[in-house]
Design a protein around this motif. Structure first.
Motif, PDB file in Angstrom:
ATOM      1  N   ASP A 626       5.872  10.672  31.044  1.00 12.06           N
ATOM      2  CA  ASP A 626       6.030  11.509  32.227  1.00 12.06           C
ATOM      3  C   ASP A 626       4.951  11.179  33.259  1.00 12.06           C
ATOM      4  N   GLU A 627       3.750  10.877  32.778  1.00  9.69           N
ATOM      5  CA  GLU A 627       2.662  10.516  33.698  1.00  9.69           C
ATOM      6  C   GLU A 627       2.937   9.187  34.393  1.00  9.69           C
ATOM      7  N   VAL A 628       3.493   8.219  33.652  1.00  5.00           N
ATOM      8  CA  VAL A 628       3.823   6.924  34.247  1.00  5.00           C
ATOM      9  C   VAL A 628       4.871   7.085  35.337  1.00  5.00           C
ATOM     10  N   VAL A 629       5.882   7.920  35.069  1.00  5.42           N
ATOM     11  CA  VAL A 629       6.937   8.148  36.067  1.00  5.42           C
ATOM     12  C   VAL A 629       6.361   8.865  37.284  1.00  5.42           C
ATOM     13  N   SER A 630       5.525   9.871  37.057  1.00  2.00           N
ATOM     14  CA  SER A 630       4.909  10.591  38.181  1.00  2.00           C
ATOM     15  C   SER A 630       4.056   9.646  39.025  1.00  2.00           C
ATOM     16  N   ASP A 631       3.345   8.747  38.370  1.00  7.32           N
ATOM     17  CA  ASP A 631       2.536   7.753  39.073  1.00  7.32           C
ATOM     18  C   ASP A 631       3.419   6.847  39.929  1.00  7.32           C
ATOM     19  N   LEU A 632       4.551   6.465  39.383  1.00  7.80           N
ATOM     20  CA  LEU A 632       5.495   5.632  40.132  1.00  7.80           C
ATOM     21  C   LEU A 632       6.022   6.346  41.368  1.00  7.80           C
ATOM     22  N   LEU A 633       6.338   7.621  41.203  1.00  7.50           N
ATOM     23  CA  LEU A 633       6.920   8.375  42.313  1.00  7.50           C
ATOM     24  C   LEU A 633       5.944   8.530  43.473  1.00  7.50           C
ATOM     25  N   ARG A 634       4.647   8.346  43.209  1.00  6.70           N
ATOM     26  CA  ARG A 634       3.667   8.372  44.299  1.00  6.70           C
ATOM     27  C   ARG A 634       3.660   7.062  45.085  1.00  6.70           C
ATOM     28  N   GLU A 635       4.295   6.025  44.506  1.00 12.37           N
ATOM     29  CA  GLU A 635       4.296   4.704  45.134  1.00 12.37           C
ATOM     30  C   GLU A 635       5.626   4.316  45.770  1.00 12.37           C
ATOM     31  N   LEU A 636       6.680   5.011  45.410  1.00 10.01           N
ATOM     32  CA  LEU A 636       8.006   4.591  45.902  1.00 10.01           C
ATOM     33  C   LEU A 636       8.920   5.782  46.118  1.00 10.01           C
ATOM     34  N   GLN A 637      10.079   5.488  46.633  1.00  7.46           N
ATOM     35  CA  GLN A 637      11.072   6.524  46.951  1.00  7.46           C
ATOM     36  C   GLN A 637      12.385   6.193  46.257  1.00  7.46           C
ATOM     37  N   ILE A 638      12.941   7.167  45.551  1.00  9.18           N
ATOM     38  CA  ILE A 638      14.222   6.969  44.865  1.00  9.18           C
ATOM     39  C   ILE A 638      15.348   7.388  45.794  1.00  9.18           C
ATOM     40  N   GLU A 639      16.244   6.460  46.073  1.00 12.79           N
ATOM     41  CA  GLU A 639      17.365   6.743  46.971  1.00 12.79           C
ATOM     42  C   GLU A 639      18.497   7.402  46.203  1.00 12.79           C
ATOM     43  N   PRO A 640      19.031   8.501  46.731  1.00 15.35           N
ATOM     44  CA  PRO A 640      20.163   9.168  46.061  1.00 15.35           C
ATOM     45  C   PRO A 640      21.363   8.234  45.970  1.00 15.35           C
ATOM     46  N   LEU A 641      22.216   8.491  45.014  1.00 11.98           N
ATOM     47  CA  LEU A 641      23.422   7.685  44.855  1.00 11.98           C
ATOM     48  C   LEU A 641      24.612   8.583  45.145  1.00 11.98           C
ATOM     49  N   TYR A 642      25.045   8.590  46.419  1.00  7.69           N
ATOM     50  CA  TYR A 642      26.155   9.446  46.821  1.00  7.69           C
ATOM     51  C   TYR A 642      27.459   8.662  46.795  1.00  7.69           C
ATOM     52  N   PHE A 643      28.524   9.331  46.415  1.00  2.00           N
ATOM     53  CA  PHE A 643      29.860   8.735  46.408  1.00  2.00           C
ATOM     54  C   PHE A 643      30.777   9.599  47.262  1.00  2.00           C
ATOM     55  N   GLU A 644      31.618   8.917  48.031  1.00  5.13           N
ATOM     56  CA  GLU A 644      32.626   9.657  48.788  1.00  5.13           C
ATOM     57  C   GLU A 644      33.770  10.002  47.861  1.00  5.13           C
ATOM     58  N   LEU A 645      33.963  11.273  47.635  1.00  8.23           N
ATOM     59  CA  LEU A 645      35.022  11.712  46.735  1.00  8.23           C
ATOM     60  C   LEU A 645      36.270  12.074  47.517  1.00  8.23           C
ATOM     61  N   SER A 646      37.396  11.926  46.857  1.00  4.31           N
ATOM     62  CA  SER A 646      38.671  12.274  47.479  1.00  4.31           C
ATOM     63  C   SER A 646      38.687  13.752  47.836  1.00  4.31           C
ATOM     64  N   SER A 647      39.412  14.105  48.875  1.00  8.90           N
ATOM     65  CA  SER A 647      39.521  15.506  49.296  1.00  8.90           C
ATOM     66  C   SER A 647      40.691  16.206  48.633  1.00  8.90           C
ATOM     67  N   SER A 648      41.272  15.591  47.601  1.00  8.14           N
ATOM     68  CA  SER A 648      42.418  16.199  46.916  1.00  8.14           C
ATOM     69  C   SER A 648      41.972  17.423  46.135  1.00  8.14           C
ATOM     70  N   PRO A 649      42.921  18.271  45.750  1.00  9.38           N
ATOM     71  CA  PRO A 649      42.581  19.456  44.941  1.00  9.38           C
ATOM     72  C   PRO A 649      41.941  19.103  43.602  1.00  9.38           C
ATOM     73  N   LEU A 650      41.994  17.836  43.196  1.00 11.50           N
ATOM     74  CA  LEU A 650      41.401  17.440  41.913  1.00 11.50           C
ATOM     75  C   LEU A 650      39.938  17.041  42.041  1.00 11.50           C
ATOM     76  N   SER A 651      39.413  17.014  43.270  1.00 17.18           N
ATOM     77  CA  SER A 651      38.022  16.606  43.467  1.00 17.18           C
ATOM     78  C   SER A 651      37.079  17.484  42.648  1.00 17.18           C
ATOM     79  N   GLY A 652      36.248  16.841  41.861  1.00 16.83           N
ATOM     80  CA  GLY A 652      35.266  17.568  41.067  1.00 16.83           C
ATOM     81  C   GLY A 652      35.812  18.223  39.821  1.00 16.83           C
ATOM     82  N   GLN A 653      37.120  18.101  39.582  1.00 19.39           N
ATOM     83  CA  GLN A 653      37.716  18.730  38.404  1.00 19.39           C
ATOM     84  C   GLN A 653      37.571  17.818  37.178  1.00 19.39           C
TER      85      GLN A 653
END
Length: 731
Positions: A626-653
């Motif tokens: 956990d300390e190694v990861v926290s140290d890393l996060l002080r040096e870099l930025q993690i980019e979110p991974l967003y996906f465009e989901l369909s707007s159908s009634p099944l989205s997220g189901q």
């Protein structure tokens, strides 16, 4: 092993231990990677053996690799690669000798390693010809000599051409060199030989001639040869025939290729005819009518192996009747009418001095026996693998024991028996802490290996972890390869992943190092800077968490999208795991299964099982990780991974497919669902929104009905995919 075999090493946690998994237990993805590894490794060894006359591993290890490849292909026939070793013979020649295509392919032989393999071979013949159990299946039996395969072409009784096997299709023209081998007649003797006949066999060097050759090489301060086979191959493939003439090569015939007419109708008759033409044929060539006779001859030959003046590594069986041979035919690499029954590895006795624990790059603690040096199969052995704690318990070995060692399918030999198991001596106990960093060692359920939990702080693992961190599918930092990582680590320039991003502060220390000028240092620092922003899935994969490969990392990133969401969910499931306590009377096994079920249900991501979730929790539960990861996060930025989901009634189901689908495959249906924005799960739970039931749907359908979950059939699903009636779906 050759140092350049690093290209066959994998840093992906999901690829590291596949070689220890039985072929039948491999997942499809694991099988793909294992077949790729084996194809590359076997091709490399073929190149060294056939082209360089410098085998890197014992025949037994090579055979074990080929056998493993074949068995994986039996379980996964759809995964057979175009470059599969099972379809190749030898290696395409690349020396300076002229190349010649064989008129008739010069194939290899299938190998058998046990009496059962021989029984299977004979049984296959019986089934093919519909023979009764009492009907004889006559085979020839002869030693399998360890030399260089060569085909001699005689036209009207005169030697016109000699070609090595090469890759079975194209070989090397060694005619000038073969002409100076006294054992090979330039013209056939006797009578009745065909106008054209290619006599095939092995060019070899007798053990006595080999010893004399190495003695001369030593006197002349020249390279000595590792074994007779290498000496024979190197001698036959000389550009100067005069060198070949001085090497005392011999030839032993074992078959034929292109032939204008057959002087006999049996294998035995053909070999006796070839012998009458003036070529050497094994004096041990015999015929057998059943399995008992075959195995007796095998045992007799093995017993006399050490007394022979040439190396053999097994016994060859061939159907005697040539018409039967013709009907059985050939596979891509070998005749179906023959089998090479290989000898088991040689063994020797010695004393176990001590047991060392080595820590591998994945944290696996491997016990290694330090031995009183002993010669096994021509090689001096001073250490042997003990594999794991269970193997030590099975053998009950302790320092001071007398043990039996063999060189089998491992570069490091193995102990096969404790000869002093009954001697009163204190038991040896496997350590439960890493001998390198002192961290706790754990063994996961259903696994034999103990692993150091030190992870990113364990010196034994740190270099490999750092190499994995900068690898192509992780941070992919140009200019920072294994050699540089090892050098920087040994000099204290980097110890943790975050130190890589602080190298700019040590620019002056980098400039002037061997191979590093201002330009190369600045290029490296620039490449590092471009990686201060990293996609979520790459960052997670780069941490080297056990069981978290590229696919798993992407599945988690797709679900949680941001690092913060992921850590929050992981902390929550860790808390859930912590509060689940055994019920009164509940067995440990049932309790563990209940915990696994609860945490999988909580995470609820397809293909993310309990083993992966436990591994994630355990990784971040270690304070130093956990300390190694926290140290890393002080040096870099993690980019979110967003996906465009369909707007159908099944989205997220959450959708579950059950039963047999008739029009499409399950994978195709899964892709369709994901295109509509849905998530596909493998089991039905209270979180399931829709079940698509195909034919013969079973318990999943029943559970969906009991939970009141919406159920549709396959036809209705296809209407939804076509956007027909999509709006009518109300979930």
């Amino acid at each position: 092993m050759s140092a350049d075999l690093d290209l066959f090493s994998y840093s992906d946690p999901e690829k590291q231990d596949f070689s220890t998994i039985s072929p039948k237990d491999l997942s499809r993805e694991q099988a793909v990677h294992e077949l790729e590894r084996l194809a590359k490794l076997i091709r490399h060894y073929d190149h060294l053996y056939h082209d360089k006359d410098n085998p890197a591993v014992p025949d037994s290890e090579y055979d074990a690799l080929v056998l493993r490849n074949r068995r994986i292909e039996q379980f996964f026939p759809e995964l057979i690669r175009p470059d599969s070793p099972s379809t190749k013979v030898g290696s395409r020649p690349n020396s300076r000798l002229p190349k010649i295509a064989h008129r008739m392919a010069m194939l290899s032989l299938d190998n058998g390693f046990s009496d059962q393999d021989v029984e299977y071979f004979l049984g296959r013949v019986r089934r093919f010809f519909k023979l009764g159990e009492t009907q004889a299946v006559i085979c020839t039996v002869e030693p399998k000599i360890d030399g260089l395969s060569c085909s001699l072409r005689y036209e009207k009784g005169v030697l016109t051409q000699a070609v090595t096997r090469g890759d079975g299709v194209i070989g090397e023209d060694v005619t000038p060199n073969v002409r100076v081998i006294e054992d090979i007649p330039k013209a056939l003797s006797g009578s009745g030989w065909p106008d054209i006949i290619e006599i095939r066999g092995e060019v070899y060097m007798a053990k006595s001639d080999f010893a004399a050759l190495n003695a001369r090489q030593t006197e002349e301060n020249k390279k000595v040869f590792a074994n007779p086979r290498n000496a024979a191959a190197g001698s036959l493939r000389q550009l100067d025939p005069n060198i070949t003439a001085r090497r005392s090569l011999r030839f032993l015939a074992h078959g034929w290729g292109d032939v204008s007419s057959l002087p006999a109708d049996t294998q035995y008759g053909m070999m006796k005819a070839i012998e009458s033409y003036g070529l050497s044929v094994s004096s041990l060539l015999a015929r057998a009518e059943n399995i008992d006779q075959i195995l007796k001859l095998y045992n007799d030959i093995e017993a006399s192996r050490a007394d022979m003046d040439f190396d053999i590594d097994g016994v060859v069986y061939k159907l005697d009747q040539l018409d039967w041979q013709k009907r059985l035919g050939f596979s891509a690499r070998a005749p179906r009418f023959a089998l090479a029954h290989k000898f088991p590895a040689e063994k020797a006795q010695t004393t176990l001095i001590e047991i060392d624990i080595q820590v591998g790059r994945t944290g696996v603690l491997t016990p290694v026996a330090k031995l009183e040096p002993v010669t096994v199969g021509g090689v001096v052995v001073s250490s042997a693998t003990l594999h794991n704690a269970d193997e030590i318990d099975r053998l009950a070995v302790r320092p001071g024991d007398r043990v039996l060692v063999q060189r089998a399918g491992d570069v490091i030999p193995q102990i096969v028996e404790n000869l002093t198991i009954d001697v009163d001596r204190p038991a040896w106990h496997f350590p439960h802490h890493c001998p390198v960093c002192g961290s706790l060692a754990k063994r996961e359920e259903n696994e034999v290996a103990w692993r150091c939990t030190g992870g990113l702080i364990c010196p034994a693992q740190r270099v490999e972890r750092l190499c994995h961190f900068v690898s192509r599918t992780a941070f992919e930092i140009d200019g920072l390869g294994r050699t540089h990582i090892e050098s920087f680590f040994s000099d204290g320039l980097i110890e943790t992943p975050a130190d890589i991003f602080r190298l700019s502060q040590k620019r002056s220390l980098l400039i002037g190092r061997e191979g590093w000028g201002e330009l190369s240092v600045d290029n490296l620092l620039s490449a590092i800077e471009t990686r201060r922003k990293i996609p979520f899935d790459r960052f997670l994969y780069a941490l080297g968490i056990r069981h978290v490969g590229t696919v798993t990392a992407r599945d988690l990133a797709k679900c949680y999208q941001t690092w913060e969401n992921f850590r929050a969910a992981l902390d929550e499931v860790a808390s859930l795991r912590g509060v689940l306590q055994p019920s009164i009377g509940e067995t440990a096994d049932k309790y563990q299964k209940r915990v696994d079920k609860e945490i999988v249900s909580f995470i609820h991501i397809p293909n993310i099982g309990a083993k992966i979730i436990h591994s994630l929790i355990d990784f971040f539960a270690e304070k130093h990780n956990d300390e190694v990861v926290s140290d890393l996060l002080r040096e870099l930025q993690i980019e979110p991974l967003y996906f465009e989901l369909s707007s159908s009634p099944l989205s997220g189901q959450i959708i579950v497919f059950t039963g047999s689908l008739q029009k499409i495959t399950r994978d195709e249906a899964k892709k369709q669902a994901e295109n509509l924005g849905a998530k596909v799960a493998s089991s039905v739970s209270r979180k399931t929104n829709l079940v698509v039931a195909g034919e013969a749907a079973g318990s999943k359908l029943s559970k969906a009905e009991s939970l009141g979950i919406m159920i549709i059939d396959e036809e209705r699903w296809h209407e939804i995919v076509k956007n027909e009636g999509l709006d009518s779906i109300k979930i």
